[in-house]
Design a protein around this motif. Structure first.
Motif, PDB file in Angstrom:
ATOM      1  N   VAL A  94     -10.445  -0.572   1.887  1.00  0.00           N
ATOM      2  CA  VAL A  94      -9.045  -0.961   1.740  1.00  0.00           C
ATOM      3  C   VAL A  94      -8.542  -0.161   0.544  1.00  0.00           C
ATOM      4  O   VAL A  94      -9.157  -0.169  -0.528  1.00  0.00           O
ATOM      5  CB  VAL A  94      -8.914  -2.475   1.504  1.00  0.00           C
ATOM      6  N   VAL A  95      -7.454   0.576   0.746  1.00  0.00           N
ATOM      7  CA  VAL A  95      -6.905   1.447  -0.301  1.00  0.00           C
ATOM      8  C   VAL A  95      -5.619   0.826  -0.822  1.00  0.00           C
ATOM      9  O   VAL A  95      -4.708   0.526  -0.046  1.00  0.00           O
ATOM     10  CB  VAL A  95      -6.624   2.864   0.246  1.00  0.00           C
ATOM     11  N   VAL A  96      -5.564   0.633  -2.143  1.00  0.00           N
ATOM     12  CA  VAL A  96      -4.391   0.055  -2.793  1.00  0.00           C
ATOM     13  C   VAL A  96      -3.907   1.028  -3.861  1.00  0.00           C
ATOM     14  O   VAL A  96      -4.699   1.516  -4.669  1.00  0.00           O
ATOM     15  CB  VAL A  96      -4.724  -1.314  -3.437  1.00  0.00           C
ATOM     16  N   ALA A  97      -2.611   1.308  -3.848  1.00  0.00           N
ATOM     17  CA  ALA A  97      -1.998   2.136  -4.883  1.00  0.00           C
ATOM     18  C   ALA A  97      -1.320   1.222  -5.899  1.00  0.00           C
ATOM     19  O   ALA A  97      -0.710   0.214  -5.534  1.00  0.00           O
ATOM     20  CB  ALA A  97      -0.977   3.087  -4.274  1.00  0.00           C
ATOM     21  N   LEU A  98      -1.441   1.588  -7.172  1.00  0.00           N
ATOM     22  CA  LEU A  98      -0.808   0.854  -8.259  1.00  0.00           C
ATOM     23  C   LEU A  98       0.143   1.790  -8.978  1.00  0.00           C
ATOM     24  O   LEU A  98      -0.169   2.972  -9.154  1.00  0.00           O
ATOM     25  CB  LEU A  98      -1.843   0.375  -9.285  1.00  0.00           C
ATOM     26  N   GLY A  99       1.260   1.272  -9.424  1.00  0.00           N
ATOM     27  CA  GLY A  99       2.184   2.082 -10.194  1.00  0.00           C
ATOM     28  C   GLY A  99       3.107   1.217 -11.018  1.00  0.00           C
ATOM     29  O   GLY A  99       3.319   0.038 -10.715  1.00  0.00           O
TER      30      GLY A  99
ATOM     31  N   LEU B 225      -0.277  -1.444  -0.191  1.00  0.00           N
ATOM     32  CA  LEU B 225      -1.427  -1.368   0.698  1.00  0.00           C
ATOM     33  C   LEU B 225      -1.315  -0.049   1.448  1.00  0.00           C
ATOM     34  O   LEU B 225      -0.423   0.133   2.268  1.00  0.00           O
ATOM     35  CB  LEU B 225      -1.427  -2.554   1.676  1.00  0.00           C
ATOM     36  N   ILE B 226      -2.188   0.885   1.121  1.00  0.00           N
ATOM     37  CA  ILE B 226      -2.138   2.218   1.713  1.00  0.00           C
ATOM     38  C   ILE B 226      -2.888   2.249   3.043  1.00  0.00           C
ATOM     39  O   ILE B 226      -2.412   2.812   4.020  1.00  0.00           O
ATOM     40  CB  ILE B 226      -2.724   3.266   0.739  1.00  0.00           C
ATOM     41  N   ALA B 227      -4.044   1.635   3.072  1.00  0.00           N
ATOM     42  CA  ALA B 227      -4.832   1.598   4.302  1.00  0.00           C
ATOM     43  C   ALA B 227      -5.745   0.381   4.265  1.00  0.00           C
ATOM     44  O   ALA B 227      -6.158  -0.072   3.188  1.00  0.00           O
ATOM     45  CB  ALA B 227      -5.659   2.867   4.458  1.00  0.00           C
TER      46      ALA B 227
ATOM     47  N   HIS C 240       0.113   3.000   5.218  1.00  0.00           N
ATOM     48  CA  HIS C 240       1.444   3.068   4.610  1.00  0.00           C
ATOM     49  C   HIS C 240       2.180   4.262   5.208  1.00  0.00           C
ATOM     50  O   HIS C 240       1.639   5.361   5.270  1.00  0.00           O
ATOM     51  CB  HIS C 240       1.300   3.227   3.100  1.00  0.00           C
ATOM     52  N   PRO C 241       3.419   4.070   5.662  1.00  0.00           N
ATOM     53  CA  PRO C 241       4.099   5.132   6.421  1.00  0.00           C
ATOM     54  C   PRO C 241       4.485   6.387   5.641  1.00  0.00           C
ATOM     55  O   PRO C 241       4.745   7.420   6.256  1.00  0.00           O
ATOM     56  CB  PRO C 241       5.347   4.431   6.968  1.00  0.00           C
TER      57      PRO C 241
END
Length: 173
Positions: A14-19, A111-113, A127-128
């Motif tokens: 599970v890929v999560v991006a933070l910013g 949630l990226i993937a 994520h689109p």
């Protein structure tokens, strides 16, 4: 935390991006993001890999505060919908206000993937737009260059090279 992943692990990750562009009540953006990382575990998201922090100009308004971004790989028993709900709870705890798209913010968790899932309903994964963004694909390529996009099959390294948004993104000093 691991820094090498086999393809099976990447296919299940599970890929999560933070910013963030605003530190909120924290002394710095870095401190806020580190606290957000710790909060993931309280929601059933176990971090197995993480990138360094990357900096980039705000988009679409580069005059707004700059962003600090990163990516984590997590293990979880949660569904895509449950992960997204958990990420929104964490954002709320950190003062995220969803008033205007692309506005400066204290925390943005995407949630990226979710493994190899491809969903296009109430929850959309992958994520689109993440595949177009260097501030997502660069950090992902840093920790998992061989991760493959669930739809296109392209690697994180290839997508980082082809990114068209946030092309000024670089690892923070």
């Amino acid at each position: 935390m691991k820094n090498q992943f086999d393809q099976n692990e990447l296919d299940q990750a599970v890929v999560v991006a933070l910013g963030c562009s605003l530190p909120g009540s924290y002394p710095s953006r870095e401190a806020l993001l580190e606290a957000a990382l710790e909060a993931l575990a309280s929601e059933g998201l176990t971090v197995t890999g993480r990138s360094s922090w990357w900096t980039s100009a705000a988009w679409p308004d580069p005059a707004a505060p700059a962003y600090l971004n990163g990516v984590v790989l997590v293990e979880t028993a949660l569904s895509s919908s449950e992960v997204l709900t958990a990420l929104h709870r964490i954002e709320a705890r950190f003062g995220r206000i969803r008033a205007e798209p692309n506005a400066p913010r204290t925390l943005d968790l995407d949630l990226i993937a979710h493994g190899r899932a491809a969903l296009d309903g109430a929850v959309v994964v992958p994520h689109p737009r993440a595949h177009e963004r260097l501030f997502v694909m660069g950090p992902l390529a840093e920790i998992a260059p061989d991760w493959r996009h669930p739809v296109s099959g392209r690697t994180a390294a290839d997508l980082a090279d082809a990114a068209i948004v946030g092309t000024d993104a670089t690892p923070a000093a």
